[in-house]
Design a protein around this motif. Structure first.
Motif: not given
Length: 244
Positions: A131-135
């Motif tokens: 989720c941290g890399s979804l941005g």
């Protein structure tokens, strides 16, 4: 979730390998697709076969250094998160520092550390990593097709400014990545640390080799300069760390 189960049995289970293989398969498919489209675009642009082969060769050689670094540092992530997740995440992002940090945040949220994971903390760590890399992915999806307009606005219609702006952006990005090597874990400046020495040596050697390859017209040196500089920097940084 049964906390008495060894989380590594889950992390290295066949189901995890299957899930990771599907994700990595998407990356491989995209790589092949982009490669085929680049060959088509090169033909439409009028590039010769020799020019295309030279570009492919240079790209392949330039990728050796970063790939070996990722492969070596992957070991540290495998110890904590297991082989399938490490393989999948580094095939996507390629940053062990980010992945270890994200997994650590997930573990902390569950009241533990990477050294003392349980199944719940492991699952939370994987979710934070993803989720941290979804941005980045969402930003790329939404704004990639609009970057031509951004370039036009920044260059004010002057085509000569576009490569200058692009070069400045690349220098800024790499400088941001390299700057972390000059600070310790407490956020203090550390000029004499092994990462800083490795960065400085690699930078100086890259400039020397690039100038030598350009002045002497040495084709193979231009292609191998990046890999040589990276490995030389790492080796000298390693020796510096031993000496310290």
């Amino acid at each position: 979730m049964n906390e008495n189960v060894n989380y590594m049995d889950l992390a290295n289970s066949p189901l995890m390998w299957l899930g990771a293989a599907v994700a990595v398969g998407v990356v491989i498919f995209q790589s092949v697709l982009f490669f085929k489209k680049s060959l088509t675009a090169a033909k439409e642009a009028g590039l010769t076969k020799k020019q295309v082969n030279m570009a492919i060769k240079s790209s392949a050689i330039s990728s050796i250094g970063p790939s070996v670094v990722i492969l070596v540092t992957m070991i540290s992530l495998i110890v904590s998160m297991g082989a399938p997740v490490s393989w999948m995440r580094l095939s996507f992002i390629g940053s062990v520092n980010y992945e270890a940090m994200a997994a650590g945040f997930g573990a902390q949220a569950m009241g533990t550390t990477l050294e003392n994971l349980n199944p719940t903390a492991f699952a939370c760590g994987v979710w934070v990593m993803i989720c941290g890399s979804l941005g980045w992915l969402i930003f790329t999806l939404i704004f990639t097709d609009k970057m031509d307009k951004v370039n036009h606005i920044m260059s004010k219609g002057n085509a000569k400014m576009v490569p200058i702006i692009s070069a400045g952006a690349m220098l800024g990005a790499f400088a941001n990545l390299a700057s972390g090597n000059f600070f310790n874990a407490d956020g203090g400046f550390e000029f004499g640390g092994a990462p800083a020495i490795a960065t400085i040596i690699g930078c100086i050697l890259m400039m020397i080799l690039s100038k030598l390859a350009r002045d002497k017209k040495i084709g193979w040196l231009r292609e191998w300069a990046f890999a040589i500089s990276m490995f030389a920097g790492m080796f000298i940084g390693y020796l510096w760390n031993l000496a310290a």
